[in-house]
Design an enzyme around this catalytic site. Structure first.
Site, PDB file in Angstrom:
ATOM      1  CG  ASP A 114      -2.040   1.000   1.095  1.00 36.90           C
ATOM      2  OD1 ASP A 114      -2.071   1.738   0.083  1.00 36.90           O
ATOM      3  OD2 ASP A 114      -2.882   1.060   2.006  1.00 36.90           O
ATOM      4  CB  ALA A 115       3.521   2.275  -2.108  1.00 37.00           C
ATOM      5  CE  LYS A 116      -3.937   4.902  -0.036  1.00 34.77           C
ATOM      6  NZ  LYS A 116      -3.335   3.980   0.979  1.00 34.77           N
ATOM      7  NE  ARG A 117       6.151   4.934  -3.863  1.00 35.42           N
ATOM      8  CZ  ARG A 117       6.191   5.133  -2.544  1.00 35.42           C
ATOM      9  NH1 ARG A 117       5.195   5.748  -1.948  1.00 35.42           N
ATOM     10  NH2 ARG A 117       7.220   4.714  -1.830  1.00 35.42           N
TER      11      ARG A 117
END
Length: 279
Positions: free
Chosen positions: A94-97
């Protein structure tokens, strides 16, 4: 190579739809009696992996809680990612890049390349530079048997104004994201299979107001935060998601983690029971 959508489908069939978040929040580290450093988040993550292995199919480490400890935190995350994948869990980073061109390509290669230090099975991504900016990332994911979860309608209340805004064609922004992701999956998914490119749709979201009234064709995984601490009930999943329900991964973090390491197994079993699943 088995596509990511089919891997999620198999994980749900084998271990149910609960996705356990790995969120070493400072308050949780304190509850667990762990230090506020990279060693603490590493121990936290490995304990969650041990409890989740064989009991659920999917875990979701929140990258930010590792990243706040700098390079040592990333080293700890690498250990947690590797341990989870070795245990047979699907791992969503869950890094939302979200970016464009070569920058997004670099993010994608960091998280989705087989054998990379940060290798995960899927990555959360932000489409607000345009879903088209994710085209190469989608291709890299598919070619490696990996997946993406594209933010469409998130569980935080601040997002509604943007995500429910009307695009030029009268669709909501969230609905446009769904349509573009579905079109990409349709081009690249064999008949009868689930697509590799999924969506993030919060369990607290009014799907109709968000422009997400019906499911996707072909089906694709839906990552659903918002259960537990944010107010949505796991027992209501079918009513909340309607046509999407069969593909939903129900994420819960604090409700599972908040009792400390000694309660993890019990709380995982309780959440699966709420979903109508046997442990």
């Amino acid at each position: 190579m088995i596509g990511f959508g089919e891997r999620v489908r198999a994980a749900i069939a084998a271990r149910g739809r609960l996705c356990v978040g790995i969120d070493p929040h400072p308050g949780l580290l304190e509850v667990w009696g762990l230090p506020q450093d990279a060693a603490g988040v590493r121990e936290f993550g490995l304990r969650v992996v041990d409890a989740a292995a064989g009991r659920v199919g999917v875990v979701k480490p929140q990258v930010a809680f590792f990243e706040r400890h700098g390079s040592a935190g990333f080293a700890a995350l690498e250990d947690v990612l590797a341990s989870a994948r070795a245990a047979g869990l699907l791992v969503i980073a869950d890094a939302k890049r979200g970016d464009i061109g070569s920058t997004m390509d670099a993010y994608a290669r960091a998280w989705l390349t087989p054998g990379s230090p940060l290798e995960a099975d899927a990555l959360t991504v932000n489409p607000y530079l345009g879903v088209g900016a994710l085209t190469d990332t989608m291709e890299l994911a598919r070619s490696s048997g990996k997946g993406l979860f594209v933010l469409a309608a998130t569980s935080n209340p601040e997002a509604g104004t943007l995500q429910r805004a009307e695009a030029v064609d009268g669709e909501t922004v969230a609905g446009t994201v769904l349509a573009e992701v579905a079109a990409d999956n349709e081009l690249h998914t064999p008949a009868g299979e689930w697509g590799a490119i999924g969506l993030v749709v919060g369990a607290t979201v009014d799907r109709i107001r968000a422009g997400l009234g019906s499911g996707m064709t072909p089906p694709a995984p839906i990552l659903a935060p918002g259960f537990g601490h944010q107010g949505a009930r796991l027992a209501d999943l079918g009513d909340l998601f309607g046509d999407f329900a069969e593909t939903v991964l129900a994420n819960e973090s604090r409700g599972v983690l908040g009792g400390g390491p000694d309660e993890l197994v019990e709380r995982i079993a309780a959440r699966r029971a709420e979903l109508g699943e046997s442990a």
